[in-house]
Design an enzyme around this catalytic site. Structure first.
Site, PDB file in Angstrom:
ATOM      1  N   ASP A  11      14.429 129.604   9.886  1.00  0.00           N
ATOM      2  CA  ASP A  11      14.462 131.065  10.008  1.00  0.00           C
ATOM      3  C   ASP A  11      14.007 131.663   8.671  1.00  0.00           C
ATOM      4  O   ASP A  11      14.606 131.394   7.626  1.00  0.00           O
ATOM      5  CB  ASP A  11      15.882 131.521  10.342  1.00  0.00           C
ATOM      6  CG  ASP A  11      15.941 132.998  10.710  1.00  0.00           C
ATOM      7  OD1 ASP A  11      16.727 133.346  11.594  1.00  0.00           O
ATOM      8  OD2 ASP A  11      15.215 133.808  10.100  1.00  0.00           O
ATOM      9  N   ASP A 106       9.734 134.769  13.423  1.00  0.00           N
ATOM     10  CA  ASP A 106      10.151 134.135  12.165  1.00  0.00           C
ATOM     11  C   ASP A 106      11.136 132.985  12.344  1.00  0.00           C
ATOM     12  O   ASP A 106      11.787 132.575  11.408  1.00  0.00           O
ATOM     13  CB  ASP A 106      10.736 135.197  11.211  1.00  0.00           C
ATOM     14  CG  ASP A 106      12.220 135.425  11.401  1.00  0.00           C
ATOM     15  OD1 ASP A 106      12.688 135.391  12.542  1.00  0.00           O
ATOM     16  OD2 ASP A 106      12.906 135.618  10.374  1.00  0.00           O
ATOM     17  N   GLU A 107      11.203 132.459  13.553  1.00  0.00           N
ATOM     18  CA  GLU A 107      12.262 131.495  13.847  1.00  0.00           C
ATOM     19  C   GLU A 107      11.761 130.431  14.818  1.00  0.00           C
ATOM     20  O   GLU A 107      11.061 130.754  15.777  1.00  0.00           O
ATOM     21  CB  GLU A 107      13.333 132.291  14.581  1.00  0.00           C
ATOM     22  CG  GLU A 107      14.747 132.013  14.284  1.00  0.00           C
ATOM     23  CD  GLU A 107      15.612 132.824  15.243  1.00  0.00           C
ATOM     24  OE1 GLU A 107      16.565 132.264  15.744  1.00  0.00           O
ATOM     25  OE2 GLU A 107      15.302 134.002  15.506  1.00  0.00           O
TER      26      GLU A 107
HETATM   27  N1  DCP Z   1      13.563 142.559  13.497  1.00  0.00           N
HETATM   28  C1  DCP Z   1      13.456 143.852  14.035  1.00  0.00           C
HETATM   29  N2  DCP Z   1      14.549 144.463  14.577  1.00  0.00           N
HETATM   30  C2  DCP Z   1      15.762 143.842  14.600  1.00  0.00           C
HETATM   31  C3  DCP Z   1      15.892 142.549  14.066  1.00  0.00           C
HETATM   32  C4  DCP Z   1      14.760 141.926  13.510  1.00  0.00           C
HETATM   33  O1  DCP Z   1      12.359 144.409  14.021  1.00  0.00           O
HETATM   34  N3  DCP Z   1      16.829 144.464  15.120  1.00  0.00           N
HETATM   35  C5  DCP Z   1      12.375 141.935  12.875  1.00  0.00           C
HETATM   36  C6  DCP Z   1      12.343 142.171  11.385  1.00  0.00           C
HETATM   37  C7  DCP Z   1      12.789 140.876  10.778  1.00  0.00           C
HETATM   38  C8  DCP Z   1      12.328 139.859  11.789  1.00  0.00           C
HETATM   39  O2  DCP Z   1      12.393 140.521  13.053  1.00  0.00           O
HETATM   40  O3  DCP Z   1      12.210 140.671   9.491  1.00  0.00           O
HETATM   41  C9  DCP Z   1      13.179 138.614  11.813  1.00  0.00           C
HETATM   42  O4  DCP Z   1      14.512 138.890  12.181  1.00  0.00           O
HETATM   43  P1  DCP Z   1      15.755 138.164  11.555  1.00  0.00           P
HETATM   44  O5  DCP Z   1      16.930 138.501  12.377  1.00  0.00           O
HETATM   45  O6  DCP Z   1      15.441 136.722  11.305  1.00  0.00           O
HETATM   46  O7  DCP Z   1      15.974 138.891  10.145  1.00  0.00           O
HETATM   47  P2  DCP Z   1      15.236 138.691   8.779  1.00  0.00           P
HETATM   48  O8  DCP Z   1      14.267 137.574   8.802  1.00  0.00           O
HETATM   49  O9  DCP Z   1      14.670 140.005   8.353  1.00  0.00           O
HETATM   50  O10 DCP Z   1      16.423 138.371   7.789  1.00  0.00           O
HETATM   51  P3  DCP Z   1      17.285 137.000   7.677  1.00  0.00           P
HETATM   52  O11 DCP Z   1      16.778 136.062   8.695  1.00  0.00           O
HETATM   53  O12 DCP Z   1      17.077 136.546   6.266  1.00  0.00           O
HETATM   54  O13 DCP Z   1      18.699 137.441   7.920  1.00  0.00           O
HETATM   55 MG    MG Z   2      14.831 135.696   9.582  1.00  0.00          MG
END
Ligand code: DCP
Ligand code: MG
Length: 360
Positions: A11, A106-107
């Site tokens: 992730d 991203d996962e």
């Molecule tokens: N995303 C979005 N709306 C959301 C959740 C996520 O648009 N409610 C998008 C932005 C994030 C991406 O998806 O950058 C990946 O989601 P993640 O939940 O993996 O969050 P991040 O990668 O930003 O943070 P982390 O994984 O470090 O907690």
């Molecule tokens: Mg993430």
């Protein structure tokens, strides 16, 4: 003997925000919020870890984020760039396994049970993946390593950002006993609240309930919760594009007429294919052999079974198919074998000796 799978969950950290920081170094060290602008009715897509310290998080309204952190850098998302970066991340992951299941941009999950590089250690493979992502994309990812999807995904969140956590098979059941039920796969806010009313707060509480009692309260999901409570999750990593067949062929350095040599080569090929099937948890129903004679004439012979092929009868079938060709009488330049009619098994455990706890 049976062996658990080796699964990695990757992730990316603060994905959209990290891409923005990478592409604009002036943002480094500052709170960055990607999504709706402060004076809009939009929401936060993500915030970098600096902004999270002020309580900003995904899905919060941009106006609320502004109240918490007015001095942050607010950016509109550049989806094209995130999509391209995601494609590059997935390309890296495919170097480590051909069994990769993307969950979002991203996962992804990888099943690395069959990867014998890095001493066959899933932990070392996860480290190598993180290194490749940093080196090639200038981004950090967090990795979780475990024997099923449920625990691999939890592990990737344990040491975020830039984390790497391993939950070994021997530690899984204890880990789940202490895990709050809200973090269980498939348990949302409503179910969590219902469980709390019943006195179920963490894995250990779930274990006190029989499967039948859970089904009575939660319907079919009760079977699932009973499995998770034991640290079990039978879901295989689902490869993006399911393959239709799996095969091998070789061209001999010089034409061969001897039946036994050709049979031996086909057996070598089928053994490799059977290992690949086992690693992916697939069963096959059809076996096909291909023979190309010295004069390039080709013979294809095939047999389909209602039951899935097993190591023993696949070998006798190949022998039988070979007898329906002119092998032994005519020189042969190429032989190949393919299995098709693939089906995914729900079996949760591999039957191949590919795993050792000490090198998990
Ligand atoms: N995303 C979005 N709306 C959301 C959740 C996520 O648009 N409610 C998008 C932005 C994030 C991406 O998806 O950058 C990946 O989601 P993640 O939940 O993996 O969050 P991040 O990668 O930003 O943070 P982390 O994984 O470090 O907690
Ligand atoms: Mg993430």
């Amino acid at each position: 003997m049976i062996y658990p799978r080796k699964i990695i969950h990757i992730d990316m950290d603060a994905f959209y925000a990290s891409v923005e920081e990478r592409d604009n170094p002036e943002l480094k060290g500052r709170p960055v919020i990607v999504g709706g602008l402060p004076n809009s009715r939009g929401v936060v897509a993500t915030a970098n870890y600096e902004a999270r310290r002020y309580g900003v998080h995904s899905a919060m309204s941009a106006a609320q984020a502004y109240r918490l952190c007015p001095f942050a850098e607010y950016l509109r998302p550049r989806f094209e760039v995130y999509r391209e970066t995601s494609r590059q991340v997935m390309e890296i992951l495919h170097r480590f396994s051909d069994c990769v299941e993307p969950l979002s941009l991203d996962e992804a999950y990888l099943d690395v049970s069959g990867n014998m590089d890095y001493q066959g250690s899933a932990t070392l493979i996860a480290r190598a993946i993180k290194d490749a992502i940093i080196k090639e994309l200038c981004l950090t990812a967090s990795a979780g390593v475990s024997y099923n999807k449920f625990l691999a995904k939890i592990a990737s969140g344990l040491n975020k950002p830039d984390g790497l956590a391993v939950i070994r098979p021997k530690d899984g059941p204890d880990f789940v006993r202490n895990l709050p039920v809200g973090q269980f796969h498939g348990i949302g806010k409503a179910t969590e609240a219902k469980m709390k009313k019943l006195g179920i707060h963490q894995g250990a509480d779930l274990l006190n309930w029989s499967q039948n009692a859970l089904v009575l309260h939660f319907g079919k999901a009760g079977y699932w919760y009973a499995l998770l409570a034991k640290g079990e999750d039978p879901r295989p990593v689902r490869h993006h594009r399911q393959r239709q067949s799996l095969g091998h062929e070789i061209t001999f350095a010089h034409d061969i007429t001897d039946m036994e040599t050709i049979l031996e080569e086909l057996m070598r090929q089928i053994d490799k294919i059977m290992v690949k099937l086992a690693v992916r948890n697939w069963l096959a129903h059809t076996v096909t052999i291909k023979i190309k004679y010295g004069d390039f004439e080709q013979a294809i012979r095939s047999k389909t079974f209602r039951q899935a092929l097993n190591q023993k009868h696949i070998r006798s079938t190949i022998r039988e198919l070979l007898q329906k060709t002119k092998v032994g009488n005519r020189p042969v330049r190429l032989v190949g074998v393919t299995v098709s009619g693939l089906e995914e098994t729900s079996a949760m455990l591999l039957q191949t000796p590919l795993w050792q706890d000490r090198i998990f």
